[in-house]
Enzyme design. Structure first.
Site, PDB file in Angstrom:
ATOM      1  N   ARG A  66       5.559  11.723 -10.264  1.00  0.00           N
ATOM      2  CA  ARG A  66       6.842  11.019 -10.175  1.00  0.00           C
ATOM      3  C   ARG A  66       7.496  10.985 -11.553  1.00  0.00           C
ATOM      4  O   ARG A  66       6.900  10.496 -12.516  1.00  0.00           O
ATOM      5  CB  ARG A  66       6.661   9.598  -9.643  1.00  0.00           C
ATOM      6  CG  ARG A  66       8.008   8.891  -9.464  1.00  0.00           C
ATOM      7  CD  ARG A  66       7.915   7.648  -8.604  1.00  0.00           C
ATOM      8  NE  ARG A  66       7.388   6.494  -9.307  1.00  0.00           N
ATOM      9  CZ  ARG A  66       7.414   5.247  -8.831  1.00  0.00           C
ATOM     10  NH1 ARG A  66       7.932   4.998  -7.634  1.00  0.00           N
ATOM     11  NH2 ARG A  66       6.907   4.252  -9.520  1.00  0.00           N
ATOM     12  N   GLU A 129      16.142   3.538  -2.928  1.00  0.00           N
ATOM     13  CA  GLU A 129      15.694   2.161  -3.141  1.00  0.00           C
ATOM     14  C   GLU A 129      16.721   1.324  -3.876  1.00  0.00           C
ATOM     15  O   GLU A 129      16.387   0.352  -4.539  1.00  0.00           O
ATOM     16  CB  GLU A 129      14.351   2.169  -3.899  1.00  0.00           C
ATOM     17  CG  GLU A 129      14.338   3.165  -5.073  1.00  0.00           C
ATOM     18  CD  GLU A 129      12.951   3.528  -5.574  1.00  0.00           C
ATOM     19  OE1 GLU A 129      11.978   2.832  -5.227  1.00  0.00           O
ATOM     20  OE2 GLU A 129      12.836   4.502  -6.347  1.00  0.00           O
ATOM     21  N   ASP A 269      10.432   9.102  31.837  1.00  0.00           N
ATOM     22  CA  ASP A 269      11.399  10.210  31.886  1.00  0.00           C
ATOM     23  C   ASP A 269      11.439  10.888  30.525  1.00  0.00           C
ATOM     24  O   ASP A 269      10.567  10.657  29.684  1.00  0.00           O
ATOM     25  CB  ASP A 269      12.779   9.750  32.381  1.00  0.00           C
ATOM     26  CG  ASP A 269      13.465   8.797  31.421  1.00  0.00           C
ATOM     27  OD1 ASP A 269      12.839   8.416  30.405  1.00  0.00           O
ATOM     28  OD2 ASP A 269      14.632   8.436  31.665  1.00  0.00           O
TER      29      ASP A 269
HETATM   30  N1  COA Z   1      -5.526   4.565  -8.288  1.00  0.00           N
HETATM   31  C1  COA Z   1      -6.806   4.926  -8.545  1.00  0.00           C
HETATM   32  N2  COA Z   1      -7.765   4.052  -8.890  1.00  0.00           N
HETATM   33  C2  COA Z   1      -7.404   2.766  -8.981  1.00  0.00           C
HETATM   34  C3  COA Z   1      -6.088   2.329  -8.717  1.00  0.00           C
HETATM   35  C4  COA Z   1      -5.134   3.294  -8.374  1.00  0.00           C
HETATM   36  N3  COA Z   1      -3.861   2.961  -8.129  1.00  0.00           N
HETATM   37  N4  COA Z   1      -6.025   0.983  -8.880  1.00  0.00           N
HETATM   38  C5  COA Z   1      -7.275   0.593  -9.218  1.00  0.00           C
HETATM   39  N5  COA Z   1      -8.103   1.651  -9.284  1.00  0.00           N
HETATM   40  C6  COA Z   1      -9.546   1.662  -9.586  1.00  0.00           C
HETATM   41  C7  COA Z   1      -9.865   0.924 -10.876  1.00  0.00           C
HETATM   42  O1  COA Z   1      -9.787   1.817 -11.974  1.00  0.00           O
HETATM   43  C8  COA Z   1     -11.266   0.472 -10.609  1.00  0.00           C
HETATM   44  O2  COA Z   1     -12.135   1.573 -10.778  1.00  0.00           O
HETATM   45  P1  COA Z   1     -13.694   1.381 -11.120  1.00  0.00           P
HETATM   46  O3  COA Z   1     -14.278   0.559 -10.013  1.00  0.00           O
HETATM   47  O4  COA Z   1     -14.202   2.771 -11.163  1.00  0.00           O
HETATM   48  O5  COA Z   1     -13.708   0.672 -12.426  1.00  0.00           O
HETATM   49  C9  COA Z   1     -11.255   0.151  -9.122  1.00  0.00           C
HETATM   50  O6  COA Z   1     -10.207   0.940  -8.575  1.00  0.00           O
HETATM   51  C10 COA Z   1     -11.000  -1.299  -8.801  1.00  0.00           C
HETATM   52  O7  COA Z   1      -9.803  -1.716  -9.417  1.00  0.00           O
HETATM   53  P2  COA Z   1      -9.440  -3.242  -9.613  1.00  0.00           P
HETATM   54  O8  COA Z   1     -10.236  -3.796 -10.746  1.00  0.00           O
HETATM   55  O9  COA Z   1      -9.538  -3.937  -8.322  1.00  0.00           O
HETATM   56  O10 COA Z   1      -7.921  -3.154  -9.998  1.00  0.00           O
HETATM   57  P3  COA Z   1      -7.266  -3.479 -11.393  1.00  0.00           P
HETATM   58  O11 COA Z   1      -7.239  -4.968 -11.554  1.00  0.00           O
HETATM   59  O12 COA Z   1      -7.925  -2.671 -12.446  1.00  0.00           O
HETATM   60  O13 COA Z   1      -5.776  -2.947 -11.222  1.00  0.00           O
HETATM   61  C11 COA Z   1      -3.547  -2.791 -10.484  1.00  0.00           C
HETATM   62  C12 COA Z   1      -4.871  -3.543 -10.320  1.00  0.00           C
HETATM   63  C13 COA Z   1      -2.564  -3.278  -9.444  1.00  0.00           C
HETATM   64  C14 COA Z   1      -2.990  -3.056 -11.888  1.00  0.00           C
HETATM   65  C15 COA Z   1      -3.832  -1.282 -10.283  1.00  0.00           C
HETATM   66  O14 COA Z   1      -4.386  -1.132  -9.006  1.00  0.00           O
HETATM   67  C16 COA Z   1      -2.683  -0.343 -10.515  1.00  0.00           C
HETATM   68  O15 COA Z   1      -2.288  -0.084 -11.647  1.00  0.00           O
HETATM   69  N6  COA Z   1      -2.121   0.252  -9.425  1.00  0.00           N
HETATM   70  C17 COA Z   1      -1.078   1.233  -9.504  1.00  0.00           C
HETATM   71  C18 COA Z   1       0.237   0.613  -9.917  1.00  0.00           C
HETATM   72  C19 COA Z   1       1.353   1.617  -9.989  1.00  0.00           C
HETATM   73  O16 COA Z   1       1.151   2.788 -10.182  1.00  0.00           O
HETATM   74  N7  COA Z   1       2.617   1.127  -9.819  1.00  0.00           N
HETATM   75  C20 COA Z   1       3.760   1.955  -9.832  1.00  0.00           C
HETATM   76  C21 COA Z   1       4.128   2.489  -8.495  1.00  0.00           C
HETATM   77  S1  COA Z   1       4.584   1.239  -7.332  1.00  0.00           S
HETATM   78 MG    MG Z   2      10.300   1.691  -7.602  1.00  0.00          MG
END
Ligand code: COA
Ligand code: MG
Length: 286
Positions: A66, A129, A269
């Protein structure tokens, strides 16, 4: 068209999340240079995404990048940084005009020609959006290069000054506008993110409602969301069995010279046949 029941984002500068994403069996992986990447991480996101496209095996997951939106000042460098490494598609956020799709289409086609890849092999998905984007959907959605329209609920709420609620009633008109524009142009419609990623039940309900509206998939932001969303956007066994019965009985009734007939006490239908065929098509994700 690639099946896109679940489209997972992660910040493009986050190598750990990218490597994790390829283990999840998710339909589409969208490495983000836009809002998921901090302003001081844009350059790092470009390099990290290029490296991922070069070095990682995404298996059957679609690999998407993106870029930042038109007018951000970053969009040109974003698209040029990733195109040479042949993503499956480019996602353009906050699209508000046909010309913005045209801009990306020309750059992508130039890369396809330069590298000897089939023209149109790199797909374009757009985020619609904003208020302007929704108003201009008719022109935008007709762009021949498009595959899918992604509706961003949070950005849209911000654009019109709506307050987000759990049942998302404030987004209904725009969500339906996107579904209709997609249906009219044979595009995939992809629904809003459930940002409360720990609430699996809310995610399930929102996904099921999105599927009911006609969306074929949903954006997600966390590994926890993959299976719930994939399930909600795959027709149930029950729905498939019923659709098959409609297709079979419809044929028989046509032969008998009946356009409408009764099945389990319900009138069947042509529109019900068409819907049944859509269910069967969705039951087989590629
Ligand atoms: N893609 C891949 N892996 C992900 C992930 C994602 N979007 N979000 C979390 N993970 C992974 C973490 O790295 C972690 O890996 P590990 O178990 O190997 O250490 C595991 O999943 C669990 O993650 P968790 O601790 O529950 O989440 P977090 O608190 O680290 O992160 C967010 C939460 C919301 C900040 C995170 O999920 C994120 O950044 N998501 C994407 C946000 C984004 O791209 N937004 C823009 C588009 S709308
Ligand atoms: Mg957006």
């Amino acid at each position: 068209m690639h099946s896109r029941r679940a489209l997972l984002y992660m910040p493009g500068d986050n190598w750990k999340m990218i490597t994790k994403s390829i283990t999840l069996g998710v339909d589409s992986i969208c490495m983000d240079m836009e809002d998921g990447a901090a302003v001081n991480k844009k350059a790092e996101a470009r390099e990290t995404i290029a490296k991922a496209l070069r070095e990682l095996d995404f298996g059957t997951s679609e690999k998407l990048a993106r870029i930042n939106s038109a007018g951000s000042g970053w969009e040109q460098d974003d698209i040029e940084a990733v195109l040479p490494y042949r993503p499956d598609g480019i996602v353009i956020p906050k699209v508000e005009s046909f010309e913005q799709v045209e801009w990306a289409g020309k750059i992508i086609e130039a890369a396809e020609l330069k590298y000897g890849w089939p023209v149109n092999s790199i797909r374009i998905l757009i985020g619609v959006e904003t208020a302007k984007g929704i108003l201009n959907l008719k022109e935008i959605a007709a762009h021949p290069r498009l595959d899918a329209i992604i509706f961003g609920g949070e950005d849209f709420a911000a654009s019109i000054g709506a307050t987000r609620t759990k049942d998302a009633v404030e987004l209904l008109y725009a969500r339906q506008a996107v579904v209709i524009a997609c249906a009219a142009n044979d595009l995939q419609a992809l629904d809003i993110v459930t940002i409360d990623y720990k609430d699996v039940e809310a995610l399930r309900l929102e996904s099921e409602f999105g599927a009911q509206l006609g969306f074929v998939g949903k954006q997600i932001i966390h590994p926890n969301q993959v299976s719930v969303v994939q399930e909600a956007f795959t027709p149930s066994e029950e729905a498939v069995t019923y659709a098959k019965r409609i297709v079979e009985t419809f044929e028989a009734s046509q032969k008998e010279g009946k356009g409408a007939y009764s099945l389990d006490g319900k009138m069947i239908d042509m529109p019900l046949l068409k819907n049944a065929q859509k269910v069967l098509a969705r039951a087989k994700p590629k």
